[in-house]
Design an enzyme around this catalytic site. Sequence first.
Site, PDB file in Angstrom:
ATOM      1  N   ASP A 113      91.564  53.121  79.778  1.00 12.85           N
ATOM      2  CA  ASP A 113      90.431  52.253  79.463  1.00 12.85           C
ATOM      3  C   ASP A 113      90.615  51.681  78.057  1.00 12.85           C
ATOM      4  OD1 ASP A 113      87.949  51.071  79.886  1.00 12.85           O
ATOM      5  OD2 ASP A 113      86.852  52.766  79.029  1.00 12.85           O
ATOM      6  N   GLY A 160      81.054  47.495  81.106  1.00 16.85           N
ATOM      7  CA  GLY A 160      79.698  47.560  80.545  1.00 16.85           C
ATOM      8  C   GLY A 160      78.618  47.559  81.602  1.00 16.85           C
ATOM      9  N   SER A 191      76.579  49.995  82.445  1.00 15.99           N
ATOM     10  CA  SER A 191      75.382  50.784  82.122  1.00 15.99           C
ATOM     11  C   SER A 191      74.213  49.913  81.675  1.00 15.99           C
ATOM     12  CB  SER A 191      75.693  51.795  81.010  1.00 15.99           C
ATOM     13  OG  SER A 191      76.496  52.832  81.513  1.00 15.99           O
TER      14      SER A 191
HETATM   15 ZN   LIG Z   1      85.140  48.369  78.823  1.00 17.48          ZN
END
Ligand SMILES: [Zn+2]
Length: 273
Positions: free
Chosen positions: A79, A203, A205
Amino acid sequence: MLVNSRWILDRAKEGGFAVCAPNTNNETFARVAIEAAEENHTALILDLNYPQIPDMVFFGRIVERLAKDASVPIAIQQDHGGTYEQAIWAIRSGYTGIMPDRSDKPYEENVAEVAELVKIAHAVNVSVEGEIGHVGMEDEPDTIRKNLVQPEMVKDYTERTGVDALAIAIGTTHGLYAGKPFIDFDLLAQCLAITDVPLVLHGGSSTGDELLAQAARSGICKINICTDLLMNAARLWNEAGVTDAGKGVKYLRQGYKEKLVHYMNVFGQVDKF
Ligand SMILES: [Zn+2]
């Protein structure tokens, strides 16, 4: 079973659903995530983030072993890799997907550096995810709009780099939102019309179930989730009034898993593998 990220993404694209990529930065959460995938007959792309796991070889090999023993397809994905060396170490550590994130660099540098790593990774069956536009950290809506992907770049970037997946900035931000979350679905449709390469969303969340479900139905193949899983784990820990950390681990496991399974349902990936 251990597979590369592209293997999972191709099936998600074909099936019209998205696969969750939860951040799994310790063995407990890696085990919980795989358990959730097995119980729900689905695949996962486990996201391992470098600053949180500097010892890539040690942890990569643990997750590799867990993935190989799993009854469902599991990919191990780097990541936001920052350097060339990190990408090579990820490959050496058993990761089946790398993400050289050069989205903060000038476009031509992004293309050149990622294309070089694609050549190396593909030689050993490892998938590569690139990013154009820039998904920031807890950005204001105005900043998010400034950094959205430009659709004309999608064709050029995917053709010149040969990436297996492309993270596009279409409204989300990492962490929590400073303003009201939005996803620019017109922009997503324009990108989908330009390329067959699986598109992914970072992103996830606090974006909200409705927007994420629509993104999954509309052609996004992978959605990264970190903060919501950790916050739900912390919530259960706090609500239980844990005073003995040893006894509290079960609440962290339960909270992480509960939210992950929730998102598996939102993304339409349950019973697909
Ligand atoms: Zn990311």
